[in-house]
Design a protein around this motif. Structure first.
Motif, mmCIF file in Angstrom:
data_model
loop_
_atom_site.group_PDB
_atom_site.id
_atom_site.type_symbol
_atom_site.label_atom_id
_atom_site.label_comp_id
_atom_site.label_asym_id
_atom_site.label_seq_id
_atom_site.Cartn_x
_atom_site.Cartn_y
_atom_site.Cartn_z
ATOM 1 N N UNK A 135 57.791 101.086 113.616
ATOM 2 C CA UNK A 135 57.261 99.994 112.794
ATOM 3 C C UNK A 135 56.300 100.506 111.728
ATOM 4 N N UNK A 136 55.600 101.617 111.998
ATOM 5 C CA UNK A 136 54.727 102.197 110.979
ATOM 6 C C UNK A 136 55.536 102.672 109.777
ATOM 7 N N UNK A 137 56.724 103.199 110.044
ATOM 8 C CA UNK A 137 57.605 103.634 108.955
ATOM 9 C C UNK A 137 58.033 102.441 108.119
ATOM 10 N N UNK A 138 58.388 101.348 108.785
ATOM 11 C CA UNK A 138 58.856 100.162 108.066
ATOM 12 C C UNK A 138 57.738 99.528 107.244
ATOM 13 N N UNK A 139 56.526 99.486 107.779
ATOM 14 C CA UNK A 139 55.417 98.936 107.008
ATOM 15 C C UNK A 139 55.095 99.818 105.816
ATOM 16 N N UNK A 140 55.235 101.131 105.971
ATOM 17 C CA UNK A 140 55.050 102.030 104.827
ATOM 18 C C UNK A 140 56.096 101.751 103.750
ATOM 19 N N UNK A 141 57.316 101.454 104.185
ATOM 20 C CA UNK A 141 58.361 101.074 103.227
ATOM 21 C C UNK A 141 57.966 99.825 102.450
ATOM 22 N N UNK A 142 57.408 98.831 103.145
ATOM 23 C CA UNK A 142 57.012 97.583 102.484
ATOM 24 C C UNK A 142 56.013 97.852 101.359
ATOM 25 N N UNK A 143 55.069 98.731 101.630
ATOM 26 C CA UNK A 143 54.077 99.078 100.611
ATOM 27 C C UNK A 143 54.735 99.823 99.453
ATOM 28 N N UNK A 144 55.634 100.752 99.786
ATOM 29 C CA UNK A 144 56.303 101.533 98.748
ATOM 30 C C UNK A 144 57.160 100.637 97.847
ATOM 31 N N UNK A 145 57.786 99.629 98.427
ATOM 32 C CA UNK A 145 58.604 98.700 97.638
ATOM 33 C C UNK A 145 57.748 97.981 96.604
ATOM 34 N N UNK A 146 56.561 97.529 97.003
ATOM 35 C CA UNK A 146 55.658 96.849 96.069
ATOM 36 C C UNK A 146 55.199 97.811 94.973
ATOM 37 N N UNK A 147 54.826 99.018 95.365
ATOM 38 C CA UNK A 147 54.346 99.997 94.386
ATOM 39 C C UNK A 147 55.422 100.345 93.359
ATOM 40 N N UNK A 148 56.627 100.614 93.843
ATOM 41 C CA UNK A 148 57.700 100.985 92.927
ATOM 42 C C UNK A 148 58.095 99.819 92.026
ATOM 43 N N UNK A 149 58.129 98.615 92.583
ATOM 44 C CA UNK A 149 58.462 97.439 91.772
ATOM 45 C C UNK A 149 57.465 97.270 90.636
ATOM 46 N N UNK A 150 56.189 97.397 90.955
ATOM 47 C CA UNK A 150 55.156 97.270 89.927
ATOM 48 C C UNK A 150 55.264 98.385 88.892
ATOM 49 N N UNK A 151 55.557 99.606 89.355
ATOM 50 C CA UNK A 151 55.673 100.736 88.428
ATOM 51 C C UNK A 151 56.845 100.550 87.468
ATOM 52 N N UNK A 152 57.989 100.122 88.004
ATOM 53 C CA UNK A 152 59.164 99.925 87.155
ATOM 54 C C UNK A 152 58.879 98.883 86.078
#
Length: 216
Positions: free
Chosen positions: A135-152
């Motif tokens: 679950x720690x991996x999946x929550x890290x993914x959730x954060x990465x999705x937000x970061x990448x979306x904002x960056x794009x």
């Protein structure tokens, strides 16, 4: 404030994410074995609880949007970027705002805490000082999705305002690279949940616990 709304007001390149995530301990799910997860009993869709089926259904719907977004990226690489690409980009990020982020929050609020507790009780966690689970991996993914979306969105917004053509093209190229990274993160994230997390939830959570989640 959502990603798309933030984009309409100002550049979200420096958008802060509230949650910090440690990268250590995440390697078991990292490439090259990312699509060869640890042995988890396979569970058919029909045998899953309706809560897990609902989460799978939301994944299926989003994969269609993800496919369309990836096709738009290919077109932009081949034909260049102009205003005709804007609707496809906006539609995708509106889906991220309206569907993906709420989906992820429901998982973090309802499913992940209880499942993480159960996995730790069963000994299915890392052996470090602070136990970590899938679950720690999946929550890290959730954060990465937000970061990448904002960056794009930020790079596309910046590129559209640059007067120098060379700088503009370099910025758009960076945007496309980040967008492809976002596609890859989302695809792998959905694979992890469908093939690891949801089967673990089916195995370790009771019908009554899943029923309670359904009520919420």
């Amino acid at each position: 404030m959502t990603i798309v709304k933030l984009h309409k007001k100002d550049d979200p390149i420096h958008r802060n994410v509230d949650k910090d995530v440690e990268d250590e301990g995440m390697s078991p799910f990292s490439p090259p074995g990312a699509y060869s997860p640890p042995a988890v009993p396979e569970v058919s869709y029909e045998d899953m609880h309706p809560v897990l089926q609902s989460l799978r259904d939301e994944h299926e719907a989003f994969v269609e949007h993800l496919r369309a977004f990836e096709e738009a990226l290919v077109t932009m690489r081949e034909k260049g970027i102009d205003r005709s690409a804007t609707p496809a980009l906006r539609a995708f990020f509106e889906v991220v705002d309206d569907e993906v982020i709420p989906h992820n929050r429901r998982e973090e609020r309802l499913l992940f805490p209880l499942l993480a507790k159960r996995l730790i009780e069963k000994g299915e966690h890392s052996k470090g000082r602070t136990p970590t689970t899938a679950l720690d991996v999946l929550e890290a993914d959730h954060v990465e999705i937000v970061k990448l979306s904002a960056a794009v969105l930020g790079f596309f917004a910046l590129g559209s305002r640059l007067p120098d053509e060379k700088s503009m093209l370099l910025t758009f190229d960076t945007a496309l690279q980040q967008a492809q990274s976002l596609v890859e993160v989302l695809r792998l994230h959905i694979f992890r949940e469908d093939n690891v997390v949801f089967p673990l939830a089916h195995e370790h959570l009771t019908k009554e616990e899943l029923d309670a989640m359904r009520e919420e």
